[in-house]
Design an enzyme around this catalytic site. Structure first.
Site, PDB file in Angstrom:
ATOM      1  N   CYS A 206       1.012  -1.060  -0.147  1.00 53.89           N
ATOM      2  CA  CYS A 206       0.208  -0.101   0.160  1.00 53.89           C
ATOM      3  C   CYS A 206       0.711   1.164   0.355  1.00 53.89           C
ATOM      4  CB  CYS A 206      -0.865  -0.005   1.434  1.00 53.89           C
ATOM      5  SG  CYS A 206      -1.891   1.599   1.288  1.00 53.89           S
TER       6      CYS A 206
ATOM      7  N   CYS B 129      -0.412   3.891   2.375  1.00 52.59           N
ATOM      8  CA  CYS B 129      -0.139   3.672   3.748  1.00 52.59           C
ATOM      9  C   CYS B 129       1.186   3.913   4.439  1.00 52.59           C
ATOM     10  CB  CYS B 129      -0.635   2.190   4.246  1.00 52.59           C
ATOM     11  SG  CYS B 129      -2.436   1.933   3.651  1.00 52.59           S
ATOM     12  N   ASP B 130       2.129   3.494   3.387  1.00 49.55           N
ATOM     13  CA  ASP B 130       3.744   3.370   3.740  1.00 49.55           C
ATOM     14  C   ASP B 130       4.546   3.975   2.718  1.00 49.55           C
ATOM     15  OD1 ASP B 130       2.717   1.413   5.742  1.00 49.55           O
ATOM     16  OD2 ASP B 130       2.787  -0.138   4.299  1.00 49.55           O
TER      17      ASP B 130
END
Length: 314
Positions: A137, A140-141
């Site tokens: 992701c 997300c990261d």
């Protein structure tokens, strides 16, 4: 020994963002609410190290966000049952049947929020480096790789879009794909024009290396039949997803493995709703999953109320 039959107003299948949000709203409506999850509560998002695009939080770990939402749902009476695998469902008719390893649940309404799984990097070292350099992701990261060397694996629109997004963080970015691009030319050309980017087509990732964290990968060029090591800090894998919908395939028609349902989350079966990543839709984010869970629960409540009042139009 016969399984115990238990009635629930609402059975929610899946305890990710969509399912837990649905549980929160269903519980607040005083509906007897059961959430079934055959894995860990939170699904994929529970492993996200730092979420920065969920309203109300500058940054929050996935496990903390999910823990808060789970506590909210349970405070309103929702019951969350982990690791009780579903063996079969009967969604047509009333009540709906959801049979697990231990019980048979009879439900007035069912919300399917079973999510999806990203296809994993098909290498034996993948588990060792999961969230230690191997990610799925970029939203997300990605930010944790500010100024780092990033690789993206995949050649479809999702992979190319991820690569274009990650260039804002990367000092250098490799796009690695085993064949030709499948993405649209506009996105590909944007990537080609970025001086940070090196595109490696007809190239396979053969191995991952590093001590506590990923530090390099071995790639094989199928055209030249040569292998080289690339120093990278992280790799974002985007080679497709698999919606968790096989359980419902006998009763609901699918589109590319997902369940057709409108913005009201209603499926073709009255009293059955689809929410989150399993639903056919264009945008899939935490916020849209929460929106689906809200909608599905509120309309499930109206459906149950209408049935009890003798109104069959719902």
């Amino acid at each position: 020994m016969a399984k115990e039959r238990i009635h629930q107003d609402v059975v929610i299948i899946g305890a990710g963002m969509a399912g837990l949000t649905a549980a929160l709203y269903a519980g607040r409506m005083n509906l007897a609410t059961l959430v079934l999850e055959n894995g860990i509560v939170g699904g994929q998002i529970a492993n996200a190290t730092g979420i920065e695009n969920y309203p109300g939080f500058r940054q929050v770990a996935g496990r903390d966000l999910i823990a808060t939402l789970q506590a909210q749902a349970e405070s309103f009476g929702a019951v969350i049952d982990e690791f009780d695998s579903i063996e079969r469902v009967v969604l047509k008719g009333s009540p709906k049947i959801v049979e697990t390893t231990d019980h048979i649940y009879e439900a007035d309404a069912v919300i399917i929020a079973s999510g999806m799984n990203r296809r994993k990097l098909p290498l034996p070292e993948e588990r060792r480096y999961a969230n230690r350099g191997v990610h799925y992701c970029e939203l997300c990261d990605g930010q944790s790789y500010q100024g780092k060397v990033i690789a993206v694996m995949g050649g479809g629109n999702a992979a190319v879009d991820a690569a274009n997004f990650l260039t804002k963080y990367a000092s250098k970015l490799y796009l690695i794909h085993r064949s030709a691009f499948r993405a649209d030319e506009v996105s590909v050309e944007r990537l080609r024009q970025n001086p940070k980017v090196e595109i490696l087509l007809d190239t396979e990732i053969r191995a991952l290396h590093g001590e506590e964290h990923l530090s390099s990968i071995d790639v094989f060029d199928k055209n030249t039949q040569t292998e080289q090591a690339l120093s990278v800090d992280g790799i974002f894998v985007n080679i497709g997803v698999v919606p968790n919908t096989a359980l419902f395939a006998d009763e609901l028609a699918m589109e590319d493995g997902r369940i057709p349902a409108g913005e009201d989350c209603r499926t073709v079966i009255p009293g059955v709703f689809a929410a989150g990543d399993v639903r056919v839709k264009e945008i899939r984010q935490l916020t849209t999953a929460a929106a689906d869970g809200t909608t599905a629960a509120l309309l499930a409540g109206k459906y149950i109320e209408s049935k009890r009042g003798g109104n069959e139009k719902w």
